[in-house]
Design an enzyme around this catalytic site. Structure first.
Site, mmCIF file in Angstrom:
data_model
loop_
_atom_site.group_PDB
_atom_site.id
_atom_site.type_symbol
_atom_site.label_atom_id
_atom_site.label_comp_id
_atom_site.label_asym_id
_atom_site.label_seq_id
_atom_site.Cartn_x
_atom_site.Cartn_y
_atom_site.Cartn_z
ATOM 1 N N GLU A 212 33.573 38.888 36.064
ATOM 2 C CA GLU A 212 34.338 37.030 35.599
ATOM 3 C C GLU A 212 35.262 37.777 34.336
ATOM 4 O O GLU A 212 35.269 36.783 34.006
ATOM 5 C CB GLU A 212 32.977 36.710 35.179
ATOM 6 N N ASP B 60 28.170 27.574 39.018
ATOM 7 C CA ASP B 60 29.384 28.580 39.505
ATOM 8 C C ASP B 60 30.485 28.393 40.302
ATOM 9 O O ASP B 60 31.614 26.931 40.264
ATOM 10 C CB ASP B 60 29.779 30.133 38.940
#
Ligand code: DMJ
Length: 542
Positions: free
Chosen positions: A434, A300
């Site tokens: 997130e 990520d």
């Protein structure tokens, strides 16, 4: 003659030491103990003086929007107040039951820690929460945290910590607290910590160890990471913080390490055999082989930091931008798919095929696509904003299809199953940020009210199912209407989840995105306008 002189000196020193020892033996235990104590305090005092020595002055970047953001709309203002109240509940209970520990166990009402922070209590929640407290105007709490840091935060401990986690949470947190409040102590502590991390870079490849012992400087990689491999998201997420350290200290060492690392990694990765242009999550220092790519955990923030390196450099790091653009193109081509029901998801490449599974962590990518839209090829900007919106929609569905309206750790797209976790071990929610992060970025870029509505849904669900009398806890199964709590209040809940919610219900003038870049732990760092300044030891900076 020289030898004779030395012999005499040694003899004299020896005699002196013997005399001193004899004198000492005449003293009582208590006297000796008191002397040692005095000596110790003297050394401590000297160390403190050294710590307080101001670092060289640097041109302070233009800090715009560190206060404000008051919403005009009454309903939005109330929602923002509610988020602030949640922050106070999380902080006050940590203050009461976990103070100085890394995290809080809100049900057991005691401190908590994991191996990423090593064996020491380094007040991770305090450092991670500071900038959120600041922007919410919780100044008494901020000062309380600052005092703890001044008096207690010590990095000379025999403790093996994660270089990545300590960088994003501690260095990022301290730097943001410094920029927002102007307090020197945070900068000093950030630099002290960075010095402790530097030995991690002493490796044959220059790629830092995943873990380092803060006292001995000895490093190693995680045993679980594919035969001791280095992890893309870990070594690829140091650049922003290290550039700021050089900027603030005028000491090029951090920048050199970071830029060597970044350039080295960029070259190494570009040279590698990368099927389909995808990057490996694991880099084996010996074989260089890999077989796993994801935009979720392990991969990520590598992509995020390519984009943010460009943004933070005032859009001058063109190489980073190009790598980001190329990577996103490859990701879109090979990892992003549409489910039968029309949901856009990001799969994971494993053992030569695409696994149709998306992690909660990968949901941050909706915000990243939106943030990167500006600056992509002209005809693509609208497309990336749209892609970000599609990911936000899918991640919202992953929340909406649960009993608690909170998202699972990861969810599948298989036949009739869409955006739902299948395995029991993937059904938990640990207060992660997130999805809300993505809502906030999309809100900033579109002002579409659905993002505030979705953010509010998530806030209410957290309040209903994660709030306990002494803080907030993760839940073990989002599909059960009576889930068990995991009894951990993660530090990122205060650093990220509540900060993004607060910003979602604030005006855009609070931390505007053309002046601030958020690190991967949501710590805002100002854009550096380096046109007249270099980071490589230029006297203007020194
Ligand atoms: C945070 O520590 C950071 O956002 C990191 O980049 C990934 N995971 C956690 C929160 O889920």
């Amino acid at each position: 003659d020289e030898e004779e002189r030395l012999r005499n000196k040694i003899r004299a020193d020896h005699e002196k030491a013997l005399e001193e020892a004899k004198e000492k033996l005449k003293k009582s235990r208590e006297e000796i103990r008191a002397e040692i104590q005095t000596e110790k305090s003297k050394v401590l005092q000297e160390m403190k003086m050294k710590e307080k020595k101001p670092l060289p002055p640097v041109p302070v970047p233009n800090l715009i929007g560190i206060n404000g953001g008051d919403p005009e709309d009454n309903d939005i203002r109330k929602k923002r107040e509610k988020i602030k109240e949640m922050m106070k509940h999380a902080w006050d209970n940590y203050r009461l039951y976990g103070w100085g520990h890394n995290e809080l166990r809100p049900i057991a009402r005691k401190g908590h820690s994991t191996n990423i922070f090593g064996s020491s209590q380094m007040g991770a929640t305090i450092v991670d929460a500071l900038d959120t407290l600041y922007i919410m105007g919780l100044h008494d709490e901020f000062r309380d945290g600052q005092k703890w840091i001044e008096d207690n935060l010590d990095f000379s401990v025999n403790s093996e910590v994660s270089v990545f986690e300590v960088n994003i949470r501690f260095i990022g947190g301290l730097l943001a607290a410094h920029y927002l409040s102007g307090e020197e102590i945070f900068k000093i502590k950030a630099v002290q910590l960075a010095e402790k991390l530097l030995p991690a870079f002493n490796t044959p490849t220059g790629i830092p160890w995943a873990m380092v012992n803060l006292k001995s400087g000895v490093g190693r990689n995680w045993g679980w990471a594919s035969a001791g491999s280095s992890i893309l998201a870990e070594f690829g997420t140091l650049h922003m913080e290290f550039v700021h350290l050089s900027y603030l200290t005028g000491d090029p060492v951090y920048y050199k390490k970071a830029s060597f690392l970044v350039m080295h990694i960029r070259k190494l990765l570009q040279k590698m055999d990368r099927p389909n242009g995808l990057y490996p999550n694991y880099l084996n220092p010996r074989t260089g082989r890999w077989d796993h790519t994801s935009v979720g955990g392990l991969g990520d923030s590598f992509y995020e930091y390519l984009l943010k390196a460009w943004l933070m450099s005032d859009k001058t790091d063109h190489e980073a931008r190009k790598m980001y653009d190329d990577a996103i193109e490859a990701i879109e081509k090979h990892l992003i798919k549409k489910s039968r029901g029309g949901l856009t998801f990001i799969g994971e490449w494993k053992n030569g095929h695409l696994e149709k599974k998306m992690g909660h962590l990968a949901c941050f990518a909706g915000g990243m696509f939106a943030l990167g839209a500006d600056g992509s090829k002209t005809e693509k900007a609208g497309h990336y904003l749209e892609l970000g919106a599609e990911i936000a929609h899918t991640c919202h569905e992953s929340y909406d299809r649960t009993a608690l309206k909170l998202g699972p750790e990861s969810f599948k797209f298989d036949g009739a199953v869409e955006a739902v976790a299948v395995r029991q071990a993937e059904k938990y929610y640990i207060l992660r940020p997130e999805v809300i992060e993505t809502y906030w970025y999309l809100w900033r870029f579109t002002h579409d009210p659905r993002y505030r509505q979705w953010g509010w849904e998530a806030a209410l669900a957290i309040e209903k199912h994660c709030r306990v009398s002494s803080g907030f806890s993760g839940v073990k199964d989002v599909y059960s209407s009576t889930p068990a709590h995991d009894d951990v209040q993660q530090s990122f809940f205060l650093a990220e989840t509540l900060k993004y919610l607060y910003l979602l219900f604030s005006g855009d003038d609070l931390l505007p995105l053309d002046h601030w870049v958020f690190n991967t732990e949501a710590h805002p760092l100002p854009v550096l306008h380096l046109a007249n300044t270099t980071l490589s030891g230029n006297p203007a900076v020194r």
